[in-house]
Design an enzyme around this catalytic site. Structure first.
Site, short mmCIF file in Angstrom:
data_model
loop_
_atom_site.label_atom_id
_atom_site.label_comp_id
_atom_site.label_asym_id
_atom_site.label_seq_id
_atom_site.Cartn_x
_atom_site.Cartn_y
_atom_site.Cartn_z
N ASP A 122 -8.45 3.26 -5.33
CA ASP A 122 -9.29 4.36 -4.82
C ASP A 122 -8.82 5.69 -5.43
O ASP A 122 -9.64 6.50 -5.87
CB ASP A 122 -9.19 4.37 -3.29
CG ASP A 122 -9.93 5.54 -2.67
OD1 ASP A 122 -11.17 5.47 -2.58
OD2 ASP A 122 -9.28 6.53 -2.31
N GLY A 174 -10.56 4.83 10.72
CA GLY A 174 -11.69 4.99 9.79
C GLY A 174 -11.29 5.59 8.46
O GLY A 174 -12.14 6.05 7.70
N GLY A 204 -12.17 13.79 0.51
CA GLY A 204 -12.90 13.83 1.79
C GLY A 204 -13.53 15.19 2.02
O GLY A 204 -14.39 15.64 1.26
N LYS A 258 -10.76 8.32 -8.01
CA LYS A 258 -10.89 9.77 -7.75
C LYS A 258 -10.34 10.61 -8.90
O LYS A 258 -10.94 11.62 -9.27
CB LYS A 258 -10.17 10.10 -6.44
CG LYS A 258 -10.92 9.53 -5.23
CD LYS A 258 -10.05 9.59 -3.98
CE LYS A 258 -10.83 9.17 -2.74
NZ LYS A 258 -9.94 8.92 -1.58
N LYS A 292 -16.93 6.95 -4.56
CA LYS A 292 -16.17 7.18 -5.81
C LYS A 292 -16.07 5.93 -6.66
O LYS A 292 -16.00 6.00 -7.89
CB LYS A 292 -14.76 7.72 -5.52
CG LYS A 292 -13.94 6.91 -4.52
CD LYS A 292 -14.21 7.37 -3.13
CE LYS A 292 -13.76 6.34 -2.12
NZ LYS A 292 -13.45 6.91 -0.84
N1 LIG Z 1 -14.14 6.59 5.64
C1 LIG Z 1 -13.72 7.66 4.99
O1 LIG Z 1 -12.85 8.41 5.46
C2 LIG Z 1 -14.29 8.00 3.68
C3 LIG Z 1 -15.21 7.19 3.06
N2 LIG Z 1 -15.72 7.54 1.85
C4 LIG Z 1 -16.74 6.70 1.24
O2 LIG Z 1 -17.90 6.74 2.04
C5 LIG Z 1 -18.61 5.51 1.92
C6 LIG Z 1 -18.85 4.94 3.31
O3 LIG Z 1 -17.61 4.68 3.91
P1 LIG Z 1 -17.49 4.34 5.48
O4 LIG Z 1 -18.48 5.11 6.23
O5 LIG Z 1 -16.04 4.48 5.78
O6 LIG Z 1 -17.90 2.79 5.46
P2 LIG Z 1 -18.29 1.87 6.72
O7 LIG Z 1 -17.88 0.49 6.31
O8 LIG Z 1 -17.78 2.45 7.96
O9 LIG Z 1 -19.89 1.97 6.76
C7 LIG Z 1 -20.71 1.36 5.82
C8 LIG Z 1 -22.15 1.41 6.32
O10 LIG Z 1 -23.00 0.89 5.34
C9 LIG Z 1 -23.76 -0.20 5.84
N3 LIG Z 1 -23.81 -1.21 4.79
C10 LIG Z 1 -22.80 -1.60 3.98
N4 LIG Z 1 -23.26 -2.51 3.10
C11 LIG Z 1 -24.57 -2.69 3.38
C12 LIG Z 1 -25.61 -3.53 2.83
N5 LIG Z 1 -25.35 -4.36 1.84
N6 LIG Z 1 -26.84 -3.45 3.38
C13 LIG Z 1 -27.09 -2.63 4.41
N7 LIG Z 1 -26.16 -1.81 4.96
C14 LIG Z 1 -24.93 -1.86 4.45
C15 LIG Z 1 -23.03 -0.69 7.07
O11 LIG Z 1 -23.98 -1.24 7.97
P3 LIG Z 1 -23.59 -1.78 9.46
O12 LIG Z 1 -23.19 -0.53 10.22
O13 LIG Z 1 -24.82 -2.39 9.99
O14 LIG Z 1 -22.44 -2.72 9.23
C16 LIG Z 1 -22.40 0.61 7.60
O15 LIG Z 1 -23.31 1.30 8.41
C17 LIG Z 1 -17.75 4.64 1.00
O16 LIG Z 1 -18.23 4.76 -0.32
C18 LIG Z 1 -16.38 5.24 1.12
O17 LIG Z 1 -15.59 5.02 -0.02
C19 LIG Z 1 -15.36 8.69 1.20
C20 LIG Z 1 -14.46 9.54 1.76
C21 LIG Z 1 -13.83 9.25 3.03
N1 LIG Z 2 -10.08 5.26 1.88
C1 LIG Z 2 -10.12 6.60 1.42
C2 LIG Z 2 -11.23 7.32 2.12
C3 LIG Z 2 -11.54 8.60 1.49
O1 LIG Z 2 -11.89 8.69 0.32
C4 LIG Z 2 -8.80 7.29 1.71
O2 LIG Z 2 -8.01 6.75 2.47
O3 LIG Z 2 -8.57 8.36 1.14
NA NA Z 3 -14.26 16.74 -1.34
#
Ligand SMILES: NC(=O)C1=CN([C@@H]2O[C@H](COP(=O)(O)OP(=O)(O)OC[C@H]3O[C@@H](n4cnc5c(N)ncnc54)[C@H](OP(=O)(O)O)[C@@H]3O)[C@@H](O)[C@H]2O)C=CC1
Ligand SMILES: N[C@@H](CC=O)C(=O)O
Ligand code: NA
Length: 432
Positions: free
Chosen positions: A198, A184, A131, A202, A102
């Site tokens: 954030d 997470g 989410g 949204k 987002k």
């Molecule tokens: N967590 C949640 O509940 C939610 C998250 N989101 C969105 O989803 C997206 C992902 O979130 P989330 O999974 O929690 O994030 P994480 O920090 O858990 O995961 C990020 C991933 O991206 C990789 N990464 C990040 N930067 C780089 C880079 N520069 N080069 C290569 N790899 C990179 C990391 O690699 P490595 O594993 O090697 O460190 C990791 O695997 C975000 O945009 C977040 O806002 C949306 C809704 C809910």
């Molecule tokens: N950090 C965000 C993840 C989902 O978008 C939240 O807490 O809602």
């Molecule tokens: Na949604």
């Protein structure tokens, strides 16, 4: 024939998405037709909670967005760069994109959608708001016949979890935030959650969809939950409210123009309000439109599995289109984004709200009168004034106003702050 995806990111959400795709039995048959072709990460050696062949992983993310074999790029990196550049490059190479980001869409959506439309590819983002709650697609499609008049949402799981734990268990802010990070829910930099950024990303996305125009992210007024204290939670409770971080987009009713109110701030909600009982990591979005009336979307707003559910569903939507219409079909206007004009956003000073303010005052006769006079001088009418207790020898007074112009309320506060009997104004919150 399998459709190949390139996953950018294998963190909380990426791992959740990979788990679904590796275990298709019992899900829609389309899930079984999606193949993870490459996965981009930062650290190859990091232990993973999903069983993927190691040769799929690479740190060369550019090679994924250029890979001619990949149909769909799924961006789950987070942050602005390199996410934005990789999304744009994937589009340049004719790939459809699914993203949960987002922050990127709220800031660079114009640029991204302009290029996507030119290249005839989709950029789907169901996971980016609420989410796992289906809300983006319903706003684009199922509610399309309505004139939307307001969108009120609890759209950040981390802050809703923190406020719920503080309210129900008297938990400490920092400790609950640490748990939310461990589960997470939080962003890589949790400031984005705690300071309301954030949620502001949204609501900018929801407003753009609901009101059919582009929204400049910097136009969203934003306050976070850092200043919410146990004292305010207790007083709110006594007055019949709960405190929630609310994101609001609505037609500004105070004037006839086409301006929108767009804001995120902690809000005292009456306990009877439909959003008052949305607790923990759950989110809800209350949409009002004509002729529909109200509809509420409710579900888990963050976390690996729920967010991955939305990501994979978007991938499935694209696969469904590719299967039925092929790669050269024109974009479905109900799934793509074609807004050109910018929504007009009303300045915060011009908005009308009810306010809750807590004052610490010298315990001298007439202090409530002085408060009342200062508010009256600025046309701020009061619903209630209660001396609620004492703190360190100072009287604690809580005021709730009627619906007043924010600019007037702020001027009244400046006048009150300069009164000798006023020691401090520890909290100012809006009331729905
Ligand atoms: N967590 C949640 O509940 C939610 C998250 N989101 C969105 O989803 C997206 C992902 O979130 P989330 O999974 O929690 O994030 P994480 O920090 O858990 O995961 C990020 C991933 O991206 C990789 N990464 C990040 N930067 C780089 C880079 N520069 N080069 C290569 N790899 C990179 C990391 O690699 P490595 O594993 O090697 O460190 C990791 O695997 C975000 O945009 C977040 O806002 C949306 C809704 C809910
Ligand atoms: N950090 C965000 C993840 C989902 O978008 C939240 O807490 O809602
Ligand atoms: Na949604």
């Amino acid at each position: 024939m399998a459709f190949k995806i390139g996953l950018l990111g294998l963190g909380v959400v990426g791992t959740g998405a990979a788990k679904i795709l590796l275990d298709p039995v019992g899900r829609h048959p389309v899930v079984g037709e999606i193949e993870i072709h490459r996965v981009g990460v930062r650290s190859i050696d990091r232990p993973r909670d999903v069983d993927l062949p190691p040769h799929l992983l690479t740190t060369d993310l550019e090679s994924i967005v250029r890979d001619p074999e990949i149909d769909i790029v799924v961006e789950l990196l987070g942050g602005l760069e390199p996410a934005r550049s990789l999304i744009l490059e994937a589009i340049e190479h004719g790939k459809h994109v699914v993203t949960a980001n987002k922050a990127v869409i709220a800031r660079f959506g114009d640029e991204i959608y302009a290029r996507a439309n030119e290249k005839g590819v989709y950029v789907l983002l169901e996971a980016s708001v609420g989410g796992g709650i289906p809300v983006i697609k319903p706003l684009k499609q199922s509610l399309g016949a309505n004139r939307i008049t307001s969108i009120l949402g609890i759209v950040n799981g981390t802050t809703n979890y923190i406020l719920t734990e503080m309210t129900q268990k008297g938990a400490d802010f920092a400790e609950v935030l640490a748990v939310a990070q461990k589960l997470g829910y939080a962003e890589a930099d949790p400031t984005a959650d705690v300071d309301g950024l954030d949620a502001a990303d949204k609501i900018a996305i929801l407003a753009s969809l609901g009101f059919g125009g582009r929204v400049k992210r910097e136009d969203v007024y934003c306050e976070g939950i850092r200043k919410i204290s146990a004292v305010d939670i207790t007083y709110a409770d006594r007055l019949g409210f709960v405190i929630k971080l609310l994101a609001i987009a609505k037609d500004s009713v105070e004037d006839d123009s086409d301006t929108l109110e767009l804001r995120v701030h902690p809000t005292l909600l009456p306990k009877t309000h439909p959003l008052a009982n949305i607790n923990g990591v759950y989110n809800a979005i209350l949409v009002e439109g004509e002729p529909l009336g109200q509809v509420m979307f409710y579900g888990p707003g963050a976390g690996s599995g729920p967010t991955a559910s939305a990501v994979v569903s978007d991938v499935m939507n694209i696969v469904g289109i590719l299967q039925s219409s092929g790669k050269t079909a024109t974009l479905d206007p109900l799934l793509s984004c074609t807004h050109q004009h910018y929504c007009q956003i009303a300045p915060i000073e011009e908005l009308y709200s009810r306010f809750y303010a807590r004052f610490l005052c010298e315990d001298v006769p007439g202090v409530i009168g002085h408060l009342g006079t200062a508010f009256g001088d600025h046309s701020v009418s009061l619903e209630s004034v209660v001396q609620i207790g004492f703190q360190g020898g100072l009287a604690e007074i809580v005021v709730v106003t009627h619906n007043v112009r924010e600019g007037n309320f702020r001027e009244a506060l400046r006048a009150i702050d300069s009164l000798d009997a006023i020691h401090s104004i520890p909290s100012i919150l809006r009331v729905l």
